[in-house]
Design an enzyme around this catalytic site. Structure first.
Site, short mmCIF file in Angstrom:
data_model
loop_
_atom_site.label_atom_id
_atom_site.label_comp_id
_atom_site.label_asym_id
_atom_site.label_seq_id
_atom_site.Cartn_x
_atom_site.Cartn_y
_atom_site.Cartn_z
N ASP A 23 0.75 21.37 -14.38
CA ASP A 23 0.50 22.68 -13.78
C ASP A 23 0.28 23.75 -14.86
O ASP A 23 -0.86 24.03 -15.22
CB ASP A 23 1.64 23.06 -12.83
CG ASP A 23 1.19 23.97 -11.68
OD1 ASP A 23 -0.01 24.29 -11.59
OD2 ASP A 23 2.05 24.35 -10.86
N ASP A 24 1.35 24.36 -15.35
CA ASP A 24 1.28 25.41 -16.37
C ASP A 24 2.32 25.09 -17.45
O ASP A 24 3.39 25.72 -17.52
CB ASP A 24 1.57 26.78 -15.73
CG ASP A 24 0.60 27.10 -14.63
OD1 ASP A 24 -0.54 27.49 -14.94
OD2 ASP A 24 0.97 26.93 -13.45
N GLU A 68 2.46 24.17 -1.41
CA GLU A 68 3.39 24.41 -2.54
C GLU A 68 4.49 25.31 -2.00
O GLU A 68 5.63 24.91 -1.85
CB GLU A 68 2.64 25.06 -3.71
CG GLU A 68 3.54 25.36 -4.92
CD GLU A 68 2.83 26.14 -6.03
OE1 GLU A 68 1.79 26.77 -5.76
OE2 GLU A 68 3.36 26.15 -7.17
N HIS A 92 -4.00 18.24 -12.57
CA HIS A 92 -3.55 19.55 -12.10
C HIS A 92 -3.01 20.32 -13.29
O HIS A 92 -1.83 20.23 -13.63
CB HIS A 92 -2.50 19.37 -11.00
CG HIS A 92 -2.05 20.65 -10.35
ND1 HIS A 92 -1.48 20.69 -9.09
CD2 HIS A 92 -2.08 21.94 -10.77
CE1 HIS A 92 -1.18 21.94 -8.78
NE2 HIS A 92 -1.53 22.73 -9.80
N HIS A 127 -5.07 24.07 -3.81
CA HIS A 127 -3.60 24.11 -3.74
C HIS A 127 -3.22 24.31 -2.27
O HIS A 127 -3.79 25.19 -1.59
CB HIS A 127 -3.04 25.30 -4.52
CG HIS A 127 -3.05 25.14 -6.01
ND1 HIS A 127 -4.16 24.80 -6.73
CD2 HIS A 127 -2.04 25.29 -6.92
CE1 HIS A 127 -3.84 24.75 -8.03
NE2 HIS A 127 -2.57 25.05 -8.17
N HIS A 177 -3.72 24.15 -15.26
CA HIS A 177 -4.41 25.44 -15.40
C HIS A 177 -4.50 25.74 -16.89
O HIS A 177 -3.46 25.89 -17.54
CB HIS A 177 -3.63 26.54 -14.68
CG HIS A 177 -3.40 26.26 -13.22
ND1 HIS A 177 -4.23 26.75 -12.24
CD2 HIS A 177 -2.47 25.51 -12.58
CE1 HIS A 177 -3.79 26.33 -11.05
NE2 HIS A 177 -2.73 25.57 -11.23
N1 HPA Z 1 0.32 27.75 -7.93
C1 HPA Z 1 -0.65 28.59 -7.55
N2 HPA Z 1 -1.45 29.19 -8.40
C2 HPA Z 1 -1.31 28.95 -9.69
C3 HPA Z 1 -0.34 28.10 -10.15
C4 HPA Z 1 0.52 27.47 -9.23
O1 HPA Z 1 1.44 26.68 -9.56
N3 HPA Z 1 -0.47 28.08 -11.50
C5 HPA Z 1 -1.49 28.88 -11.84
N4 HPA Z 1 -2.00 29.42 -10.74
ZN ZN Z 2 -1.34 24.78 -9.90
#
Ligand code: HPA
Ligand code: ZN
Length: 351
Positions: free
Chosen positions: A289-290, A211, A28, A208, A30
């Site tokens: 994630d990021d 969340e 996971h 996703h 991006h």
């Molecule tokens: N959630 C949803 N979209 C996203 C995320 C995330 O954490 N990071 C980049 N796009």
């Molecule tokens: Zn994500």
């Protein structure tokens, strides 16, 4: 051997002996979320883009998010610096180098084509740029890779279909499709048609869900979109019957603990339900994630949950094992067995 004199790692060279060095897959991630401020400014200068921040310190100051949307606004804004195939290659090389230093042996990488086509960057440019890096990844960084194309759920279903259509000449580079961006108010069922089309093309499916959105979105992603993995899935814990199903069907959840704190899904890492999720028998994995925005790469996420939740070496090993099990490596692909045996052979010591 134990401790800092150990010889963990694919090269046999002495490396970290804590959770950072533990061989793992990242599922996971991006790629646009790996854009560090220094590279953002370098690309801005190269491409003649003016950023609304004086310098990298001022940009870092802006990384105080109140929720997913406040992050997404900055994330999409900063992408203005990514213009050429070379930009995407450089971005990916930088991620792979950092990931290798944190034990990553296999990475399944998300990208957001609509965030680029909307700015006039063709999907082919994006995929060519990413692929130029990924093709050399195993040789340069010891990391095998897969590419997963995400649809933006706050864009229309038609736009997702057009994106899949535009990507058709490049499908040999793409393993699967995903669904990301603003979750609440954009339930999975909106994308039924594009997921059916993706499945017919032989693409794997993830999304996703859970969340910020409710547990019902997780069910819908499974039942309507036919996904094989759930990205995040945190809110399944509100629905015991759903948890039972996820355990029974061994549906992997790709958790991102530092992201959850930064986007205020939870207050502090010590509140993260990871331990409870493991105890419930869920197939959970830990991911970043990021990472440029959320305070750390995947090894930092492992370190964080070890410290905040008191995870034992065997629990950390379970998370690493899960990451390869949940990957899209074929069951008979020799890498899968090799990576799993590296996990078992890993010797934890003092960091
Ligand atoms: N959630 C949803 N979209 C996203 C995320 C995330 O954490 N990071 C980049 N796009
Ligand atoms: Zn994500």
């Amino acid at each position: 051997m134990h401790g800092p004199t150990g010889s963990n790692g694919p090269t046999g060279l002495t490396g970290p002996t804590g959770p950072t060095g533990l061989p793992k897959a990242e599922l996971h991630l991006h790629i646009e979320g790996t854009l560090e401020p220094e590279l953002a400014f370098a690309l801005a200068a190269r491409n003649g883009v003016t950023l609304p921040y004086a310098d990298t310190a001022a940009l870092r100051e802006a990384y105080r998010f109140s929720d997913l949307q406040s992050f997404l606004d900055l994330y999409y804004g900063l992408m203005a610096v990514l213009r050429t195939a070379e930009d995407f290659t450089e971005l990916t090389d930088a991620y792979l180098g950092r990931a290798a230093a944190q034990g990553v042996r296999h990475a399944e990488i998300f990208f957001d084509p609509q965030a680029h086509t909307a700015r006039g960057v063709p999907v082919g440019t994006v995929i060519e740029g990413l692929s130029a890096s990924l093709e050399r990844s195993e040789e340069r960084y010891g990391i095998s890779t897969r590419l997963i194309m995400c649809f933006l759920r706050d864009e229309s279903a038609e736009s997702a279909l057009a994106t899949l259509e535009a990507a058709k000449p490049h499908l040999d580079r793409i393993t699967g499709v995903g669904l990301d961006s603003a979750e609440v108010g954009h339930p999975p069922a909106k994308f039924r048609e594009v997921y059916e089309a993706a499945a017919a093309l032989g693409l794997r499916r993830v999304a996703h869900a859970g969340e910020e959105g409710p547990a019902a979105y997780i069910r819908e992603a499974l039942d309507v979109l036919g996904v094989e993995r759930i990205d995040h899935g945190l809110r399944c814990m509100e629905d015991p019957e759903l948890v039972e199903r996820l355990v029974r069907e061994r549906v992997p959840l790709t958790l991102c603990p530092l992201s959850n704190v930064r986007l205020r899904a939870i207050d502090v890492l010590a509140d993260h339900p990871l331990r409870a999720m493991m105890a419930a028998g869920l197939l959970v994995t830990v991911n970043s994630d990021d990472p440029a925005y959320f305070g750390g790469y995947v090894g930092d996420n492992f370190d964080g949950v070890r410290d905040a939740l008191g995870l034992t070496p065997e629990q950390l090993r379970e998370l690493a094992r899960n990451s390869f099990e949940a990957s899209f490596l074929d069951d008979d692909e020799p890498r899968r067995a090799r990576y799993l045996s590296e996990v078992e052979a890993y010797e934890f010591g003092a960091e």
